[in-house]
Design a protein around this motif. Structure first.
Motif, PDB file in Angstrom:
ATOM      1  N   LEU A 124       3.941  -2.425  -7.133  1.00 17.38           N
ATOM      2  CA  LEU A 124       5.248  -2.872  -6.646  1.00 17.38           C
ATOM      3  C   LEU A 124       6.081  -1.734  -6.077  1.00 17.38           C
ATOM      4  O   LEU A 124       6.801  -1.913  -5.092  1.00 17.38           O
ATOM      5  N   GLU A 125       6.013  -0.558  -6.680  1.00 16.90           N
ATOM      6  CA  GLU A 125       6.882   0.540  -6.240  1.00 16.90           C
ATOM      7  C   GLU A 125       6.527   1.004  -4.830  1.00 16.90           C
ATOM      8  O   GLU A 125       7.403   1.117  -3.966  1.00 16.90           O
ATOM      9  N   ILE A 126       5.250   1.255  -4.576  1.00 17.92           N
ATOM     10  CA  ILE A 126       4.894   1.738  -3.242  1.00 17.92           C
ATOM     11  C   ILE A 126       4.952   0.613  -2.212  1.00 17.92           C
ATOM     12  O   ILE A 126       5.206   0.864  -1.034  1.00 17.92           O
ATOM     13  N   SER A 127       4.738  -0.631  -2.639  1.00 15.89           N
ATOM     14  CA  SER A 127       4.908  -1.763  -1.717  1.00 15.89           C
ATOM     15  C   SER A 127       6.366  -1.875  -1.300  1.00 15.89           C
ATOM     16  O   SER A 127       6.680  -2.100  -0.116  1.00 15.89           O
ATOM     17  N   ASN A 128       7.262  -1.725  -2.269  1.00 16.67           N
ATOM     18  CA  ASN A 128       8.700  -1.755  -1.981  1.00 16.67           C
ATOM     19  C   ASN A 128       9.090  -0.618  -1.047  1.00 16.67           C
ATOM     20  O   ASN A 128       9.858  -0.805  -0.093  1.00 16.67           O
ATOM     21  N   SER A 129       8.546   0.572  -1.282  1.00 16.30           N
ATOM     22  CA  SER A 129       8.893   1.739  -0.454  1.00 16.30           C
ATOM     23  C   SER A 129       8.451   1.548   0.988  1.00 16.30           C
ATOM     24  O   SER A 129       9.150   1.975   1.913  1.00 16.30           O
ATOM     25  N   MET A 130       7.282   0.921   1.196  1.00 12.74           N
ATOM     26  CA  MET A 130       6.843   0.648   2.567  1.00 12.74           C
ATOM     27  C   MET A 130       7.880  -0.193   3.300  1.00 12.74           C
ATOM     28  O   MET A 130       8.260   0.089   4.441  1.00 12.74           O
ATOM     29  N   THR A 190       6.641   9.534   1.372  1.00  9.67           N
ATOM     30  CA  THR A 190       5.412   9.863   0.642  1.00  9.67           C
ATOM     31  C   THR A 190       4.865   8.651  -0.105  1.00  9.67           C
ATOM     32  O   THR A 190       3.641   8.500  -0.235  1.00  9.67           O
ATOM     33  N   ASP A 191       5.741   7.766  -0.580  1.00  9.52           N
ATOM     34  CA  ASP A 191       5.256   6.516  -1.190  1.00  9.52           C
ATOM     35  C   ASP A 191       4.520   5.679  -0.156  1.00  9.52           C
ATOM     36  O   ASP A 191       3.493   5.049  -0.457  1.00  9.52           O
ATOM     37  N   ALA A 192       5.054   5.648   1.065  1.00 14.05           N
ATOM     38  CA  ALA A 192       4.393   4.902   2.141  1.00 14.05           C
ATOM     39  C   ALA A 192       3.011   5.481   2.419  1.00 14.05           C
ATOM     40  O   ALA A 192       2.039   4.740   2.643  1.00 14.05           O
ATOM     41  N   LEU A 193       2.902   6.801   2.407  1.00 10.89           N
ATOM     42  CA  LEU A 193       1.598   7.438   2.618  1.00 10.89           C
ATOM     43  C   LEU A 193       0.638   7.113   1.479  1.00 10.89           C
ATOM     44  O   LEU A 193      -0.561   6.895   1.697  1.00 10.89           O
ATOM     45  N   ASP A 194       1.160   7.079   0.245  1.00  9.29           N
ATOM     46  CA  ASP A 194       0.322   6.684  -0.890  1.00  9.29           C
ATOM     47  C   ASP A 194      -0.206   5.266  -0.711  1.00  9.29           C
ATOM     48  O   ASP A 194      -1.361   4.974  -1.026  1.00  9.29           O
ATOM     49  N   TYR A 195       0.644   4.379  -0.211  1.00  8.25           N
ATOM     50  CA  TYR A 195       0.241   2.988  -0.004  1.00  8.25           C
ATOM     51  C   TYR A 195      -0.863   2.905   1.050  1.00  8.25           C
ATOM     52  O   TYR A 195      -1.893   2.251   0.841  1.00  8.25           O
ATOM     53  N   LEU A 196      -0.660   3.583   2.172  1.00 10.64           N
ATOM     54  CA  LEU A 196      -1.646   3.533   3.251  1.00 10.64           C
ATOM     55  C   LEU A 196      -2.987   4.092   2.810  1.00 10.64           C
ATOM     56  O   LEU A 196      -4.046   3.639   3.254  1.00 10.64           O
ATOM     57  N   ARG A 197      -2.944   5.070   1.934  1.00  6.99           N
ATOM     58  CA  ARG A 197      -4.175   5.751   1.524  1.00  6.99           C
ATOM     59  C   ARG A 197      -5.093   4.855   0.689  1.00  6.99           C
ATOM     60  O   ARG A 197      -6.301   5.093   0.630  1.00  6.99           O
ATOM     61  N   VAL A 198      -4.550   3.806   0.067  1.00  6.10           N
ATOM     62  CA  VAL A 198      -5.394   2.967  -0.795  1.00  6.10           C
ATOM     63  C   VAL A 198      -5.931   1.733  -0.063  1.00  6.10           C
ATOM     64  O   VAL A 198      -6.725   0.985  -0.633  1.00  6.10           O
ATOM     65  N   LEU A 199      -5.507   1.516   1.178  1.00  5.58           N
ATOM     66  CA  LEU A 199      -5.990   0.350   1.914  1.00  5.58           C
ATOM     67  C   LEU A 199      -7.422   0.574   2.399  1.00  5.58           C
ATOM     68  O   LEU A 199      -7.769   1.678   2.804  1.00  5.58           O
ATOM     69  N   LYS A 200      -8.239  -0.463   2.376  1.00  5.07           N
ATOM     70  CA  LYS A 200      -9.646  -0.297   2.765  1.00  5.07           C
ATOM     71  C   LYS A 200     -10.026  -1.123   3.985  1.00  5.07           C
ATOM     72  O   LYS A 200     -10.996  -0.804   4.672  1.00  5.07           O
ATOM     73  N   VAL A 250       9.300  -8.163   1.096  1.00  2.00           N
ATOM     74  CA  VAL A 250       8.282  -8.415   2.128  1.00  2.00           C
ATOM     75  C   VAL A 250       7.051  -7.561   1.830  1.00  2.00           C
ATOM     76  O   VAL A 250       5.910  -8.046   1.905  1.00  2.00           O
ATOM     77  N   GLY A 251       7.278  -6.286   1.500  1.00  2.00           N
ATOM     78  CA  GLY A 251       6.159  -5.411   1.152  1.00  2.00           C
ATOM     79  C   GLY A 251       5.385  -5.940  -0.040  1.00  2.00           C
ATOM     80  O   GLY A 251       4.141  -5.934  -0.044  1.00  2.00           O
ATOM     81  N   GLU A 252       6.097  -6.418  -1.064  1.00  2.00           N
ATOM     82  CA  GLU A 252       5.424  -6.969  -2.234  1.00  2.00           C
ATOM     83  C   GLU A 252       4.636  -8.235  -1.860  1.00  2.00           C
ATOM     84  O   GLU A 252       3.500  -8.431  -2.319  1.00  2.00           O
ATOM     85  N   GLY A 253       5.244  -9.076  -1.032  1.00  2.00           N
ATOM     86  CA  GLY A 253       4.561 -10.291  -0.619  1.00  2.00           C
ATOM     87  C   GLY A 253       3.300 -10.002   0.186  1.00  2.00           C
ATOM     88  O   GLY A 253       2.264 -10.658  -0.005  1.00  2.00           O
ATOM     89  N   LEU A 254       3.382  -9.019   1.073  1.00  2.00           N
ATOM     90  CA  LEU A 254       2.200  -8.655   1.865  1.00  2.00           C
ATOM     91  C   LEU A 254       1.079  -8.148   0.969  1.00  2.00           C
ATOM     92  O   LEU A 254      -0.094  -8.502   1.169  1.00  2.00           O
TER      93      LEU A 254
END
Length: 491
Positions: A219-225, A293-303, A197-201
């Motif tokens: 893919l890795e941080i999307s999966n972790s979310m 922390t992967d989830a935080l990395d993912y959130l940090r790159v969203l604009k 689902v994370g990858e699809g989003l």
């Protein structure tokens, strides 16, 4: 929440009452999908899409509101994505469907999703989301109207997910093994039901143009979310799943000898096993925290702000839920949930990466504060919480404060004068300024040694200078008075 509930909260929990009032007054709804100007992107003018929005409200406990506030046609796209996967999950979860019937249903669900008019009424009468499949033709109709780029992503993710679900369902039905044995199996299952689902989003965000094209390849941080949210739900829903004979906790965690050597997962719910059962809960929480922390990395790159809110709110809710279930014996007997006021506070605060990181940090600190040295996971809990703290300090140092101007409303950066790191930053800044001056001097053909940056006088230096001047004037005044009294005593 009714008037009586609000009155009770006012009397018993006045702080929470104030928070809810603030939420209702100041948290503005970003988008009204029913408004006429939104019809071209929300599809509200079509009967089939209106029914899809109704199904979203009926089937989603937490995602409905944030999905509706996504920009443009992304809201409608992700609503359909959610309904497709909810339909697939409804078949997979239904224990009344025999394996020989469930297997072909699961493995061809991606085809049925784009087959006009397809419906399914074979779910058990107690399956809570069965009506979605009974009227699934509204979903297939709207899928046919989607942008082909969006539809391709949804069908592809559905195809991958259904194969994984079918494999796990077949294994349980044919081998008699009702448990996930290892953490590796657990991670793989969660990948199929949530990581994909994370990858699809991420792919949909990129396809919409609202996020960078390269996000779809993270893919890795999307999966972790996805795993952070799914594992939190699995921990929280312990009692409900036990009663429905659904066992998602891996035996490698709950069956450890130092937890008492449980042989059946249902034994964790027995009151006499509470202490050791909480150690097992602790082990599950540690496992979930490794994705934080992967989830935080993912959130940090969203604009895009609406995309950020869509991802950040469930993530902060998940961290708060992990803090709620940790060392909480009530979660072994019933489903526990975050209080409405706490949820409202999280929603209002989940607006930017810095504040979300601090919410993660606060939850981690509360978890660590509740940890017991007797817990076999005590050291691992400390390390997991420490990693979140370290991430926050590295990305958003706590001595750097963000202040808002009272007149213009602009946000500016301010350093904590009482933190030792502030002095280091100021010295580094002064050194960079000096190097810049010397570089310009060299470019102008001057000798850098003859040019010195004017020294900035600190507050302490100014105070010392003023004190010295006052002291000097005082001494002179006393000298004059002494001379007058000595040489002119009669006057």
């Amino acid at each position: 929440m009714g008037a009586l509930d609000m009155l009770t909260m006012l009397v018993l929990h006045p702080v929470e009452f104030r928070t809810l009032i603030q939420y209702k007054l100041y948290h503005e709804k970003k988008r009204d999908i029913t408004a006429q100007q939104e019809h071209p992107t929300s599809g509200w003018d079509r009967k089939s899409m209106r029914r899809c929005w109704e199904f979203l409200d009926m089937t989603s406990r937490s995602f409905s509101a944030v999905i509706k506030e996504l920009d443009g046609d992304l809201a409608r796209t992700i609503a359909l994505f959610y309904l497709v996967l909810r339909g697939l999950d409804t078949i997979e979860d239904d224990m009344t469907i025999p394996d020989e019937k469930k297997q072909p249903l699961l493995r061809t669900f991606h085809e049925k999703t784009v087959t006009p008019g397809w419906t399914f009424d074979g779910n058990g009468p107690d399956e809570k989301d069965r009506q979605l499949l009974v009227e699934y033709d509204v979903v297939t109709e709207e899928m046919g109207l989607l942008d082909p780029n969006y539809r391709e992503v949804i069908v592809d993710i559905c195809h991958k997910m259904e194969d994984g679900m079918a494999d796990f369902a077949h294994k349980a039905a044919t081998t008699g093994r009702i448990y996930l044995d290892t953490i590796e199996d657990y991670d793989l299952y969660c990948h199929y039901v949530a990581g994909l689902v994370g990858e699809g989003l991420s792919r949909l965000f990129s396809a919409s143009g609202k996020e960078a094209n390269w996000l779809q390849y993270q893919l890795e941080i999307s999966n972790s979310m996805g795993l952070l949210l799914q594992k939190t739900n699995i921990i929280r829903d312990f009692r409900e799943d036990i009663e429905e004979k659904r066992y998602f906790w891996p035996k490698e965690i709950w069956g450890r000898e130092d937890y008492g050597g449980f042989t059946e997962m249902a034994q964790l719910a027995q009151p006499e096993n509470e202490r050791n059962a909480l150690w097992a809960v602790s082990g599950m929480v540690v496992d979930a925290l490794r994705h934080a922390t992967d989830a935080l990395d993912y959130l940090r790159v969203l604009k895009n702000q609406s995309v950020f809110n869509f991802c950040a709110i469930p993530a902060t809710m998940a961290m708060a839920t992990l803090e709620l279930v940790f060392m909480n014996p009530e979660m072994l007997q019933r489903n526990v949930k975050i209080r409405k006021a706490a949820a409202a506070k999280l929603i209002m605060a989940s607006t930017n990466p810095r504040d979300v990181a601090y919410l993660f940090r606060d939850s981690a600190r509360k978890i660590h504060a509740k940890a017991s040295p007797a817990d076999p996971n005590f050291l691992r809990i400390s390390v997991a919480c420490g990693k979140i703290e370290q991430w926050c300090e590295r990305q958003f140092p706590s001595f750097v404060r963000m202040q808002q101007s009272g007149t213009s409303g602009d946000v500016y950066q301010m350093l904590d004068p009482f933190d030792a790191r502030t002095r280091i930053v100021e010295l580094d800044k002064k050194r960079e300024q000096q190097l810049a001056i010397e570089k310009r001097a060299l470019a102008a053909g001057l000798d850098p040694q003859q040019i010195r940056q004017p020294q900035q006088t600190s507050t302490m230096e100014i105070a010392g200078l003023v004190a010295a001047m006052v002291g000097f004037i005082l001494i002179i005044s006393l000298g004059v008075i002494w001379a007058v009294l000595k040489y002119f005593p009669d006057n």
